[in-house]
Design an enzyme around this catalytic site. Structure first.
Site, PDB file in Angstrom:
ATOM      1  N   ALA A   1     -18.825  -4.691  -1.587  1.00 25.67           N
ATOM      2  CA  ALA A   1     -19.655  -5.204  -2.683  1.00 25.67           C
ATOM      3  C   ALA A   1     -19.551  -6.723  -2.789  1.00 25.67           C
ATOM      4  O   ALA A   1     -20.556  -7.428  -2.954  1.00 25.67           O
ATOM      5  CB  ALA A   1     -19.231  -4.546  -3.994  1.00 25.67           C
TER       6      ALA A   1
ATOM      7  N   ASP B   1      30.971  -0.537 -29.993  1.00 22.21           N
ATOM      8  CA  ASP B   1      29.904   0.373 -30.426  1.00 22.21           C
ATOM      9  C   ASP B   1      30.134   1.715 -29.718  1.00 22.21           C
ATOM     10  O   ASP B   1      30.931   1.793 -28.767  1.00 22.21           O
ATOM     11  CB  ASP B   1      28.547  -0.234 -30.044  1.00 22.21           C
ATOM     12  CG  ASP B   1      27.392   0.696 -30.344  1.00 22.21           C
ATOM     13  OD1 ASP B   1      27.376   1.291 -31.432  1.00 22.21           O
ATOM     14  OD2 ASP B   1      26.525   0.853 -29.468  1.00 22.21           O
ATOM     15  N   TYR B   2      29.419   2.759 -30.148  1.00 19.43           N
ATOM     16  CA  TYR B   2      29.623   4.056 -29.507  1.00 19.43           C
ATOM     17  C   TYR B   2      28.459   4.440 -28.586  1.00 19.43           C
ATOM     18  O   TYR B   2      28.585   4.376 -27.371  1.00 19.43           O
ATOM     19  CB  TYR B   2      29.858   5.153 -30.551  1.00 19.43           C
ATOM     20  CG  TYR B   2      30.189   6.478 -29.886  1.00 19.43           C
ATOM     21  CD1 TYR B   2      31.431   6.670 -29.297  1.00 19.43           C
ATOM     22  CD2 TYR B   2      29.248   7.494 -29.795  1.00 19.43           C
ATOM     23  CE1 TYR B   2      31.737   7.857 -28.637  1.00 19.43           C
ATOM     24  CE2 TYR B   2      29.538   8.686 -29.144  1.00 19.43           C
ATOM     25  CZ  TYR B   2      30.777   8.860 -28.562  1.00 19.43           C
ATOM     26  OH  TYR B   2      31.067  10.014 -27.895  1.00 19.43           O
TER      27      TYR B   2
ATOM     28  N   ASP C   1       0.765  -1.241   0.000  1.00 20.25           N
ATOM     29  CA  ASP C   1       0.000   0.000   0.000  1.00 20.25           C
ATOM     30  C   ASP C   1       0.800   1.298   0.000  1.00 20.25           C
ATOM     31  O   ASP C   1       2.018   1.326   0.109  1.00 20.25           O
ATOM     32  CB  ASP C   1      -1.038  -0.007   1.106  1.00 20.25           C
ATOM     33  CG  ASP C   1      -2.393   0.488   0.595  1.00 20.25           C
ATOM     34  OD1 ASP C   1      -2.516   0.790  -0.600  1.00 20.25           O
ATOM     35  OD2 ASP C   1      -3.335   0.572   1.392  1.00 20.25           O
TER      36      ASP C   1
ATOM     37  N   LEU D   1     -14.371  -3.976  -1.085  1.00 21.14           N
ATOM     38  CA  LEU D   1     -14.712  -5.370  -0.800  1.00 21.14           C
ATOM     39  C   LEU D   1     -16.119  -5.523  -0.236  1.00 21.14           C
ATOM     40  O   LEU D   1     -16.642  -6.638  -0.194  1.00 21.14           O
ATOM     41  CB  LEU D   1     -13.683  -5.959   0.164  1.00 21.14           C
ATOM     42  CG  LEU D   1     -12.229  -5.968  -0.361  1.00 21.14           C
ATOM     43  CD1 LEU D   1     -11.295  -6.564   0.679  1.00 21.14           C
ATOM     44  CD2 LEU D   1     -12.127  -6.743  -1.665  1.00 21.14           C
TER      45      LEU D   1
END
Length: 739
Positions: free
Chosen positions: A390, A510-511, A151, A388
């Site tokens: 419901a 790689d660059y 929560d 809850l």
């Protein structure tokens, strides 16, 4: 599946309140959906969970305990309740819980920005308390444990835990709504970034509905710039997943209670005492998010417009005390009571009150009796994470009669679509739903409730918790599968030893994303002085050939590396420049397609502020790193579809990269050129490091003896992975020392 030693549950409150009196501790069980739901899950796990052997619950014990008594309480609650208390002072709770939690997060996440307070002292205390919770968990967590944080009070805790105990799986579940980006962005910039980064410390994040999950993912994209694929966010060092897990209830508990003779008798007694045809029930905590005043006004409207319901219907309204020390809640309580008094005074008669109002908490069994006695449940919050109540009402209706009127703003509405779903802001709509409910045939009630009852029975609270913990375990499995490819100290040692022995070394780099981190503007991605120095040292050794193989244009590479004797490869292999030589074209390529493609890319650049087109000799690139991230991702997908169709019959290839879409001439790739350069050189040591899809072409064709390293955690043909550019710099630095 791995079985964990213990599950560590972490929440703001323990499932009980502890008070010290006359040298002894007294305990009162806490109420609430989390406590009830997790208790059912833990009891079921006590019969033999397939996921963990034991559990411990970490949280605040509900009151201030003197320092001299804290050790004794800690020992006692661990033995009696499997709990580990976190002790907080009155001032800490004042600023943390009543302050930031309930004056900032609660109203804002429930879409009440006008009630939201932004105070620096609230925020600072929130951070401090989250740190306290993280320290408490780290004290008791072992490598074979699993942590589940709950929560909005503890949204920073997952990130703090990941720093303290990175090897322990961490899950987080939010029990309130996660708001839209337009609402979430109202939080001050530094705070909102820290909240999202704290949540991203979890391996799995759970939300009640798909809407809340999508809201969270959208905020992560727009604020942190992290995109997702089906809820999976590939971070630099690990995979994070956001998923939807609608919380259930212990259906059997409510069913058993409703079927018991005592509850049946209490329910009949309640109906007899009210002497009406229909009972409408409303049960809520005292909170402005619950829409209590709205439903009272709707009920008043019903009695006003439908005279036949007078003396025939009663609204039983139970309001559970909440945050009694907050002035705003005291004011709301007064408003509710004044409205109840006005309605009763206006419509009441001798022997009949339209509303039976109770301001108190109701014990579980009595609550089930109310559910069983009521013909209608009125659940109309203005905004709610799940609600809850419901589900409890449906579970308690064992004969499957009764009508649930449910707000579309509650998470439960996504599951209980057979209820009468209404807009809680519109009193006429609520009143119309009450009218429909009061006249609904019994058969129709049972048809609707039967479907809802089957659904909540199938996905109850135990299934919810097991699904979450099981999913967390699966995510950890995926993470571990990726982490197996991380460059270990053992693999690094072997690489260094081979490098030291070799006579003809080839280092291919790689660059962007490898030697230099990504930046908003490509021209700003200049190499640091430290990496320039490292490359100079490596290239100075006659036995070592350093090659920078990049998608960059020739002039950029030459400008930054002209003083270093390295080989330069531009535009993914189109151009090659040997040290102290001129550029050579690897293969004649067709660029006729550029005339037609450029207007399409420029049109998209005009439509998206912050994006631009970069033209190279044999490719064109649409960049959107500096644009709105969400709009950029949508337009990139649209552009990809357009270009793939448009270039179907021309000698061009469309590729999607990191915040770019590139169209390049067919015929040359890093794989083709890199393989040719390596073959010619006949190296006895090959290392290639790259970070994106263009580098996979070379990873695939490297000799089996080569050392290939992917920057970032993702599926790759490389043998190993490292987390980021700084790891590349560190490795090259070590190689330079060995040179």
């Amino acid at each position: 599946m791995k079985r964990y030693r213990k599950l560590i549950l972490v929440s703001n409150r323990l499932p009980f309140t502890a008070k010290e009196k006359n040298g002894a501790f007294r305990y009162t069980q806490s109420v609430g959906g989390l406590t009830t739901g997790m208790s059912a899950f833990l009891q079921s796990s006590g019969d033999g969970s397939p996921l963990f052997d034991d559990y411990v619950w970490v949280g605040w014990p509900g009151g201030t305990i003197g320092k001299n008594s804290q050790s004794a309480l800690r020992k006692e609650v661990l033995e009696r309740f499997k709990s580990h208390p976190v002790f907080l002072t009155v001032q800490e709770m004042e600023l943390f819980y009543l302050g930031f939690c309930n004056e900032t997060i609660w109203p804002l996440f429930h879409y009440f920005p006008s009630l939201t307070t932004y105070r620096e002292d609230f925020w600072n205390q929130y951070r401090k308390v989250n740190e306290t919770f993280a320290e408490a968990v780290a004290e008791i967590a072992g490598p074979d444990d699993i942590v589940w944080v709950h929560d909005y009070q503890l949204m920073l805790t997952p990130g703090l835990l990941k720093k303290k105990i990175p090897q322990v799986p961490v899950g987080f579940f939010l029990h309130i709504p996660f708001p839209s980006f337009e609402i979430f962005r109202l939080i001050p910039g530094a705070w909102r970034r820290e909240i999202l980064q704290g949540l991203m410390g979890a391996d799995l994040l759970g939300f009640h509905t798909y809407e809340y999950t999508e809201n969270y993912l959208r905020c992560v994209l727009r604020i942190l710039g992290e995109a997702h694929t089906m809820g999976n966010i590939q971070m630099r060092d690990r995979l994070v997943k956001a998923g939807t897990f609608p919380m259930g209830i212990d259906v059997e508990r409510f069913t058993r209670a409703a079927e018991s003779p005592d509850i049946r008798a209490e329910s009949r007694q309640l109906r007899d005492s009210l002497s009406v045809e229909k009972i409408i029930l409303s049960v809520d905590r005292l909170d402005y998010t619950k829409g209590i005043l709205n439903r009272l006004e709707a009920y008043e409207h019903l009695l006003e417009s439908r005279k036949e319901h007078r003396r025939a219907v009663v609204l039983v309204m139970i309001v559970v005390p909440s945050r009694t020390g907050v002035r705003q809640y005291a004011r709301m309580k007064k408003q509710i009571e004044e409205t109840v008094g006005r309605i009763n005074g206006r419509f009441g008669t001798v022997g009949w009150s339209p509303i039976i109002y109770q301001y108190r908490a109701v014990p579980f069994l009595s609550l089930v009796a109310y559910y069983a006695a009521s013909d209608i449940a009125l659940v109309t919050p203005l905004r709610d994470g799940m609600n809850l109540i419901a589900k409890e009402y449906i579970a308690s209706r064992v004969d499957e009669t009764g009508v649930l009127i449910l707000s579309e703003m509650a998470g439960a509405a996504k599951e209980l679509g057979e209820a009468l779903v209404i807009n809680p802001n519109y009193k006429d709509e609520i009143a119309a739903a009450m009218q429909e409910a009061l006249t609904m045939p019994k058969e129709e009630q049972q048809r609707r409730n039967r479907v809802m009852r089957e659904r909540i029975t199938r996905y109850n609270v135990v299934r919810w918790a097991n699904d979450f913990v099981g999913q967390l375990q699966s995510i950890r499995g995926l993470q571990q599968a990726l982490s197996v490819k991380m460059l270990s100290s053992h693999a690094r040692t072997g690489l260094l030893e081979h490098f030291a022995r070799a006579q003809r070394k080839g280092i291919y780099l790689d660059y962007d994303g490898t030697l230099s981190p990504f930046v908003r503007r490509p021209e700003d991605a200049v190499p640091s002085q430290s990496i320039i120095k490292t490359l100079k040292t490596l290239a100075a050794n006659e036995s070592t050939m350093v090659t920078i193989i990049s998608g960059r244009k020739r002039d950029f590479l030459e400008e930054w590396f002209k003083e270093i004797p390295v080989r330069l490869v531009a535009e993914h292999g189109v151009w090659v420049k040997e040290p102290e030589q001129e550029w050579t074209l690897m293969k004649p390529l067709n660029t006729v397609w550029k005339e037609s493609v450029m207007p399409i890319l420029e049109q998209h650049a005009e439509r998206l502020p912050g994006s631009f087109v970069e033209e190279k000799e044999y490719s064109v690139v649409w960049h959107f790193r500096g644009a709105d991230p969400e709009h950029g991702e949508l337009m990139a997908a649209e552009l990809m579809d357009t270009l793939i169709v448009f270039t179907a019959n021309v000698e061009a290839q469309v590729l999607r990269g990191n915040k770019i879409v590139e169209v390049r001439s067919l015929g040359v790739t890093k794989g083709i050129v890199g393989e040719e350069l390596i073959r010619r050189a006949n190296h006895d040591f090959v290392l290639f490091i790259g970070d994106d899809w263009t580098d996979e072409d070379l990873f695939r064709v490297l000799p089996t003896t080569a050392y290939s390293i992917k920057v970032g955690m993702a599926k790759t043909h490389a043998r190993w992975m490292v987390q980021g550019v700084e790891d590349v710099h560190a490795l090259l630095g070590i190689l330079a020392e060995h040179s």
